[in-house]
Design a protein around this motif. Structure first.
Motif, PDB file in Angstrom:
ATOM      1  N   ILE A   4       0.838  -1.202   0.000  1.00 57.69           N
ATOM      2  CA  ILE A   4       0.000   0.000   0.000  1.00 57.69           C
ATOM      3  C   ILE A   4       0.869   1.246   0.000  1.00 57.69           C
ATOM      4  CG2 ILE A   4      -1.668   1.329   1.355  1.00 57.69           C
ATOM      5  CD1 ILE A   4      -2.839  -1.372   2.287  1.00 57.69           C
ATOM      6  N   LYS A   5       1.916   1.250   0.809  1.00 62.62           N
ATOM      7  CA  LYS A   5       2.820   2.399   0.859  1.00 62.62           C
ATOM      8  C   LYS A   5       3.457   2.646  -0.509  1.00 62.62           C
ATOM      9  CE  LYS A   5       6.678   4.372   3.467  1.00 62.62           C
ATOM     10  NZ  LYS A   5       7.382   4.893   2.284  1.00 62.62           N
ATOM     11  N   TYR A   6       3.882   1.590  -1.157  1.00 60.90           N
ATOM     12  CA  TYR A   6       4.474   1.728  -2.487  1.00 60.90           C
ATOM     13  C   TYR A   6       3.489   2.354  -3.465  1.00 60.90           C
ATOM     14  CZ  TYR A   6       5.898   0.463  -7.177  1.00 60.90           C
ATOM     15  OH  TYR A   6       6.195   0.524  -8.508  1.00 60.90           O
ATOM     16  N   LEU A   7       2.239   1.881  -3.438  1.00 58.84           N
ATOM     17  CA  LEU A   7       1.227   2.392  -4.354  1.00 58.84           C
ATOM     18  C   LEU A   7       0.896   3.857  -4.080  1.00 58.84           C
ATOM     19  CD1 LEU A   7      -1.154  -0.705  -4.406  1.00 58.84           C
ATOM     20  CD2 LEU A   7       0.308   0.076  -6.287  1.00 58.84           C
ATOM     21  N   ILE A   8       0.862   4.246  -2.804  1.00 58.93           N
ATOM     22  CA  ILE A   8       0.626   5.653  -2.465  1.00 58.93           C
ATOM     23  C   ILE A   8       1.765   6.516  -3.003  1.00 58.93           C
ATOM     24  CG2 ILE A   8       0.447   7.324  -0.584  1.00 58.93           C
ATOM     25  CD1 ILE A   8      -0.933   5.147   1.079  1.00 58.93           C
ATOM     26  N   ASP A   9       3.002   6.051  -2.810  1.00 60.41           N
ATOM     27  CA  ASP A   9       4.152   6.816  -3.295  1.00 60.41           C
ATOM     28  C   ASP A   9       4.161   6.901  -4.821  1.00 60.41           C
ATOM     29  OD1 ASP A   9       4.973   7.201  -0.694  1.00 60.41           O
ATOM     30  OD2 ASP A   9       6.450   5.588  -0.704  1.00 60.41           O
ATOM     31  N   LEU A  10       3.770   5.819  -5.483  1.00 59.31           N
ATOM     32  CA  LEU A  10       3.677   5.850  -6.938  1.00 59.31           C
ATOM     33  C   LEU A  10       2.607   6.837  -7.398  1.00 59.31           C
ATOM     34  CD1 LEU A  10       4.358   4.749  -9.754  1.00 59.31           C
ATOM     35  CD2 LEU A  10       2.746   2.878  -9.324  1.00 59.31           C
ATOM     36  N   ARG A  11       1.482   6.845  -6.693  1.00 53.67           N
ATOM     37  CA  ARG A  11       0.401   7.782  -7.005  1.00 53.67           C
ATOM     38  C   ARG A  11       0.903   9.221  -6.920  1.00 53.67           C
ATOM     39  NH1 ARG A  11      -5.185   7.363  -6.788  1.00 53.67           N
ATOM     40  NH2 ARG A  11      -6.321   9.297  -6.408  1.00 53.67           N
ATOM     41  N   LYS A  12       1.656   9.520  -5.854  1.00 55.41           N
ATOM     42  CA  LYS A  12       2.209  10.873  -5.697  1.00 55.41           C
ATOM     43  C   LYS A  12       3.200  11.182  -6.818  1.00 55.41           C
ATOM     44  CE  LYS A  12       1.936  10.785  -0.642  1.00 55.41           C
ATOM     45  NZ  LYS A  12       2.737  10.796   0.608  1.00 55.41           N
ATOM     46  N   THR A  13       4.058  10.229  -7.128  1.00 58.71           N
ATOM     47  CA  THR A  13       5.084  10.444  -8.150  1.00 58.71           C
ATOM     48  C   THR A  13       4.475  10.756  -9.506  1.00 58.71           C
ATOM     49  OG1 THR A  13       6.660   9.010  -7.027  1.00 58.71           O
ATOM     50  CG2 THR A  13       7.000   9.356  -9.377  1.00 58.71           C
ATOM     51  N   LEU A  14       3.419  10.046  -9.862  1.00 61.91           N
ATOM     52  CA  LEU A  14       2.772  10.263 -11.158  1.00 61.91           C
ATOM     53  C   LEU A  14       1.809  11.444 -11.139  1.00 61.91           C
ATOM     54  CD1 LEU A  14       2.019   6.550 -12.137  1.00 61.91           C
ATOM     55  CD2 LEU A  14       3.924   7.989 -12.887  1.00 61.91           C
ATOM     56  N   GLY A  15       1.540  11.966  -9.959  1.00 61.42           N
ATOM     57  CA  GLY A  15       0.628  13.102  -9.870  1.00 61.42           C
ATOM     58  C   GLY A  15      -0.816  12.737 -10.120  1.00 61.42           C
ATOM     59  N   ILE A  16      -1.230  11.545  -9.694  1.00 60.08           N
ATOM     60  CA  ILE A  16      -2.617  11.110  -9.880  1.00 60.08           C
ATOM     61  C   ILE A  16      -3.481  11.757  -8.798  1.00 60.08           C
ATOM     62  CG2 ILE A  16      -4.188   9.137  -9.881  1.00 60.08           C
ATOM     63  CD1 ILE A  16      -1.819   7.442 -10.889  1.00 60.08           C
ATOM     64  N   THR A  17      -4.599  12.339  -9.217  1.00 60.72           N
ATOM     65  CA  THR A  17      -5.513  13.011  -8.299  1.00 60.72           C
ATOM     66  C   THR A  17      -6.921  12.447  -8.464  1.00 60.72           C
ATOM     67  OG1 THR A  17      -6.261  14.767  -9.804  1.00 60.72           O
ATOM     68  CG2 THR A  17      -4.135  15.096  -8.692  1.00 60.72           C
ATOM     69  N   ASN A  18      -7.856  13.046  -7.727  1.00 59.82           N
ATOM     70  CA  ASN A  18      -9.240  12.592  -7.863  1.00 59.82           C
ATOM     71  C   ASN A  18      -9.889  13.055  -9.164  1.00 59.82           C
ATOM     72  OD1 ASN A  18      -9.459  15.314  -7.131  1.00 59.82           O
ATOM     73  ND2 ASN A  18     -11.260  14.987  -5.862  1.00 59.82           N
ATOM     74  N   THR A  19      -9.174  13.862  -9.934  1.00 66.82           N
ATOM     75  CA  THR A  19      -9.719  14.324 -11.213  1.00 66.82           C
ATOM     76  C   THR A  19      -8.877  13.888 -12.412  1.00 66.82           C
ATOM     77  OG1 THR A  19      -8.508  16.423 -11.065  1.00 66.82           O
ATOM     78  CG2 THR A  19     -10.708  16.372 -10.101  1.00 66.82           C
ATOM     79  N   SER A  20      -7.918  12.996 -12.197  1.00 61.85           N
ATOM     80  CA  SER A  20      -7.048  12.572 -13.299  1.00 61.85           C
ATOM     81  C   SER A  20      -7.837  11.862 -14.395  1.00 61.85           C
ATOM     82  CB  SER A  20      -5.947  11.642 -12.775  1.00 61.85           C
ATOM     83  OG  SER A  20      -5.033  12.342 -11.955  1.00 61.85           O
TER      84      SER A  20
END
Length: 465
Positions: free
Chosen positions: A393-409
């Motif tokens: 889960i931590k890895y996926l959260i960090d990947l989400r931040k790195t790619l800049g994925i938001t609730n409107t992506s």
């Protein structure tokens, strides 16, 4: 890249610095479903900051405080359990709303925990559909909502069970001293509040103000199908939360043959919160939860996965209106020690791949990240990887931040067959293709495998030379 490893090459997205003063400072355009401005744009992830047995800790607020460093490094929001005096240990039968010494700890400990997790934002579990009396069924104190034991019960819906089943006081009160009919579904364990009553409305607004004084800056509304959605919109308008989410769990069972039964109910509730000039609320995506449990199975291990096309269905808020969607795998009701409707444990990791790489606001269950009071599920390996569920889960959260994925992506469906779902998600700093299914998905041109496990793979866009 080696399977299961992805080197983060961008700085993690920063959290907001504080709670702010209201929704007007964070408006970002026009909300598609209702035509009103959307105040809840977020790139972060929510942590459900408790599980069903958390109250058994000597002070749950201290547990949150002791984990504050990791919490604030990974999460934007932390959903706290109900913090008022209650007839139930978990807090969902509130009694004296203004008394904040609860089963989870003292008011002082609560304030300390909220301060410790900053800049992550504390979201209060707001239980305002129903209340319990102080000494009898319907004598309210702290606040009274205008009730007077044995005389005036106008704060309680006229069709509440108490007027039939508690003859000593409520049953003797004439109809003229009872509230209006319920604007939603009844809840027999507590007295249903009449939200048309101005004393109730004003008392709730004062209550939310007191929660703000404690350090809370957003609301998770419990059992919102118990009263009309427009009142949530009104309370939001009056209190300006930085984030609001309602628990609308449709009554009838989820059917994969007609997922719109649930999807439409939830969408209609979201729209209703914006009626009469109210500020809309997001909703937990129970339609997606139904799809997840259908695809991956529930209450069993290693079931035959199928119906992957449901993950792309428009009934899911994540697909049709991701700004309004709070996505989740399990919570204190569906999972934890209650286990009412939990996702197949063998596929919890795959379900997190879905919600943490997709638009919407993902909510991570405490037990999956930190473990239960009496269970270490977070330390179990995710099938097909060397990672524990916590590290996954931590890895996926960090990947989400790195790619800049938001609730409107932006999200584009690439496959939606019964055996394979695939989509491309475009963040502000990169792109990913995510595949989940029983059949092999070929790596798309310009992408490389970044992280994979049993039945799923994440591909990231190659950097330009």
């Amino acid at each position: 890249m080696r399977k299961g490893v992805f080197v983060l090459c961008c700085a993690a997205a920063a959290f907001f610095a504080g709670c702010g003063s209201g929704s007007s400072n964070v408006v970002d355009g026009i909300y598609e479903l209702t035509g009103i401005e959307n105040p809840y744009n977020t790139s972060g992830v929510m942590l459900q900051g408790f599980s069903w047995e958390s109250h058994t800790s000597s002070s749950w607020w201290n547990v949150i405080k002791n984990n504050a460093e990791e919490i604030k490094s990974e999460f934007e929001y932390v959903w706290f359990p109900p913090c008022s005096d209650s007839n139930s240990e978990q807090g969902y039968l509130p009694r004296e709303l203004y008394d904040f010494d609860a089963k989870y700890g003292t008011e002082k400990q609560l304030k300390s925990a909220i301060t410790a997790i900053s800049p992550a934002k504390a979201i209060a579990d707001v239980v305002i559909n129903h209340r319990c009396g102080t000494t009898s069924w319907g004598d309210f104190t702290e606040p009274s909502f205008g009730t007077e034991k044995g005389v005036n019960y106008k704060a309680i819906c006229s069709d509440d069970e108490g007027f039939k089943n508690e003859p000593a006081y409520m049953g003797k009160v004439p109809a003229s001293m009872r509230g209006a009919e319920d604007t939603g579904e009844s809840y027999a364990a507590g007295r249903d509040l009449d939200h048309t009553n101005s004393d109730v409305q004003n008392g709730i607004i004062v209550f939310l103000g007191k929660l703000k004084d404690l350090g809370f800056c957003g609301w998770r509304y419990d059992f919102v199908k118990g009263y009309a959605g427009k009142y949530v919109g009104m309370y939001n308008k009056e209190t300006g939360p930085v984030f609001s989410v309602g628990e609308y769990w449709p009554t009838a069972g989820y059917s994969y043959l007609n997922p719109n039964d649930w999807g439409n109910d939830i969408k209609n509730w979201v729209a209703e919160t914006a009626s009469d000039g109210g500020q809309y609320s997001c909703a937990f995506d129970f339609a997606l939860k139904g799809a997840i449990n259908t695809v991956f199975g529930n209450k069993s291990t290693n079931v035959a996965n199928s119906h992957y096309n449901l993950l792309a269905d428009e009934s899911n808020l994540m697909i049709s209106n991701p700004k309004a969607a709070v996505t989740f795998v399990d919570n204190h009701d569906t999972g934890s020690t209650q286990k009412h409707w939990y996702t197949d444990p063998a596929d919890v990791g795959a379900a997190y791949v879905l919600i943490l790489t997709h638009p919407g606001t993902p909510c991570v269950a405490w037990q999956h990240y930190f473990g239960e009071v009496s269970d270490s599920v977070c330390d179990e390996k995710v099938p097909g990887t060397t990672q524990t569920l916590h590290d996954h889960i931590k890895y996926l959260i960090d990947l989400r931040k790195t790619l800049g994925i938001t609730n409107t992506s932006a999200r584009e469906t690439l496959s939606k067959t019964s055996s394979l779902y695939a989509a491309k998600i475009t963040g502000s700093a990169g792109e990913a293709v995510v595949s989940l299914g029983n059949t092999t998905y070929s790596c798309p041109d310009g992408f490389s495998p970044a992280y994979s496990g049993t039945g799923w793979c994440i591909y990231v866009k190659d950097k330009a030379e």
